[in-house]
Design a protein around this motif. Structure first.
Motif, PDB file in Angstrom:
ATOM      1  N   SER A 104      -6.257   4.451   5.476  1.00 39.87           N
ATOM      2  CA  SER A 104      -5.065   3.611   5.415  1.00 39.87           C
ATOM      3  C   SER A 104      -5.468   2.151   5.597  1.00 39.87           C
ATOM      4  CB  SER A 104      -4.089   4.010   6.514  1.00 39.87           C
ATOM      5  OG  SER A 104      -2.980   3.132   6.535  1.00 39.87           O
TER       6      SER A 104
ATOM      7  N   GLU B   8      -0.721  10.362   1.982  1.00 44.45           N
ATOM      8  CA  GLU B   8      -1.785  10.157   2.964  1.00 44.45           C
ATOM      9  C   GLU B   8      -2.216  11.429   3.675  1.00 44.45           C
ATOM     10  OE1 GLU B   8      -0.855   8.161   6.613  1.00 44.45           O
ATOM     11  OE2 GLU B   8       1.290   8.450   6.368  1.00 44.45           O
TER      12      GLU B   8
ATOM     13  N   GLU C  42       1.217   4.813   0.296  1.00 39.82           N
ATOM     14  CA  GLU C  42       0.395   5.858   0.892  1.00 39.82           C
ATOM     15  C   GLU C  42       1.194   7.140   1.114  1.00 39.82           C
ATOM     16  OE1 GLU C  42      -1.899   4.410   4.254  1.00 39.82           O
ATOM     17  OE2 GLU C  42      -2.239   2.462   3.295  1.00 39.82           O
TER      18      GLU C  42
ATOM     19  N   SER D  97       0.849  -1.194   0.000  1.00 38.10           N
ATOM     20  CA  SER D  97       0.000   0.000   0.000  1.00 38.10           C
ATOM     21  C   SER D  97       0.884   1.243   0.000  1.00 38.10           C
ATOM     22  CB  SER D  97      -0.923   0.000   1.218  1.00 38.10           C
ATOM     23  OG  SER D  97      -1.868   1.049   1.136  1.00 38.10           O
TER      24      SER D  97
ATOM     25  N   HIS E 144      -8.443  10.009   4.573  1.00 34.19           N
ATOM     26  CA  HIS E 144      -7.599   8.961   4.009  1.00 34.19           C
ATOM     27  C   HIS E 144      -7.826   7.662   4.766  1.00 34.19           C
ATOM     28  CE1 HIS E 144      -4.144   6.737   2.577  1.00 34.19           C
ATOM     29  NE2 HIS E 144      -3.716   6.603   3.816  1.00 34.19           N
TER      30      HIS E 144
END
Length: 382
Positions: free
Chosen positions: A214, A203, A200, A198, A212
């Motif tokens: 996560s 983010e 990010e 992932s 966001h």
């Protein structure tokens, strides 16, 4: 002279970001192509780096990173996403987000493993998978909404699927994952050994009050996910090339086996300075509003032009279509825009393996006010 008879990446050349930045320099164009700020980081952070250099923190850091910085990262993740990571065993400081991505793929991808990516995709994913013998399977998100049809994604999954790579918020589209997207992903990987990478790095740059999501917030995903993030995006220091990743300890232990032979560690004084700087969360909590002002300024400036604005939910990139201006493909249009109108952008086709052309370009708004003003003035003349 040695003659090279083969290449591990025969179709890979200079990245589109380097190409467009080089073209911008050649033609004295305003560079809205490559994703970096043209303004200074906080002087407090700069002075802190100098302080630690002068104090003698100039030798190797520990393999996984300086503990005080990993502790601050763990606090940030817990406060932002209500997810717990052990600082010493489950967080590693990396030489930028791209190194974290590359090392993750080096760690887990072997010959014949299939990896699902979502296009438009950051350009390091596919070559890195292929270097380790992996096979890329692609789902194309398309303009104007860049939505994911998870039933099609499910059809890409096979017994050879080793990993899914997600970029959220997505560069270049600015699209963010919704709760429905995450729940669909959970159903796809449920009862499987599929890993998730992932990405990010954006983010903290999400707009209009949206949140966001996560993947570490979801226990079903956290146990199989490598989270990658970037201090470069967080503190306007892309040239320092410092990032981090978080993962369950078993995955992180394997990651560090490769990391130690890739870069071993990240420079010490910058880690020390970042650890000190992060103690005040005000240094990053308002990043979304900071960049939303820039996004809104660019959007307002382009609203009366012939460009059509696409949605921008996150990142510091604005996607626009130029179909009312030119019939050229996006690469030729981006070149013409740089050479003749002095604004450099990135064509979206560069983010697709088959160079899908939907007459869309990407503009970076992580720039000073005067830079954006000059760019808007030039773009308004088209």
């Amino acid at each position: 002279m040695i003659l090279l008879t083969s290449s591990k990446l025969p179709t890979v050349g200079m990245t589109i970001f380097s190409q467009m930045s080089q073209l911008a320099m050649q033609h004295n164009a305003i560079n809205l192509s490559q994703g970096f700020p043209d303004f200074m980081p906080d002087a407090q952070l700069l002075n802190s780096v100098d302080h630690f250099i002068q104090k003698g923190f100039n030798q190797y850091a520990p393999l996984g990173g300086i503990l005080s910085l990993k502790e601050e990262v763990a606090i940030k993740i817990e406060n932002s996403h209500q997810a717990i990571y052990h600082p010493d065993a489950e967080i590693t400081i990396t030489a930028g987000g791209t190194q974290a991505i590359f090392t993750t793929l080096a760690t887990f991808i072997s010959k014949g493993d299939e990896v699902i990516i979502f296009e438009p995709a950051y350009d390091c994913y596919e070559p890195s998978v292929e270097l380790f013998g992996g096979i890329v399977k692609r789902f194309q998100m398309k303009a104007p909404n860049y939505e994911i049809d998870w039933s099609e994604v499910k059809n890409l999954v096979s017994e050879k699927t080793k990993m899914i790579i997600l970029n959220n918020p997505n560069n270049p589209s600015g699209k963010i994952l919704t709760e429905n997207d995450v729940q669909s992903l959970i159903q796809i990987v449920k009862d499987s050994n599929i890993l998730i990478l992932s990405d990010e790095v954006y983010e903290n740059i999400v707009f209009d009050g949206k949140k966001h999501l996560s993947l570490c917030q979801y226990l079903e995903l956290k146990e199989r996910t490598m989270i990658v993030a970037s201090f470069g995006k967080l503190f306007h220091i892309t040239g320092w090339k410092v990032g981090y990743c978080a993962a369950p300890k078993e995955m992180m232990a394997e990651f560090r086996k490769v990391h130690q032979f890739n870069v071993f560690c990240v420079n010490t004084p910058i880690q020390m300075a970042l650890a000190e700087y992060m103690k005040d969360e005000e240094h990053y909590l308002h990043l979304n509003s900071f960049f939303q002002e820039k996004r809104d300024f660019l959007r307002q400036g382009l609203a009366s032009t012939s460009f059509e604005l696409l949605s921008c939910e996150g990142t510091y990139f604005q996607a626009v279509t130029y179909q009312n201006i030119s019939g050229k493909d996006d690469f030729e249009f981006a070149k013409d825009l740089t050479i003749n109108h002095k604004v450099a952008s990135v064509p979206f086709s560069a983010f697709y393996k088959d160079h899908l052309n939907e007459n869309v370009i990407r503009l970076c708004f992580a720039k000073k006010q005067e830079t954006l003003e000059r760019a808007i003035e030039n773009l308004a003349k088209l």
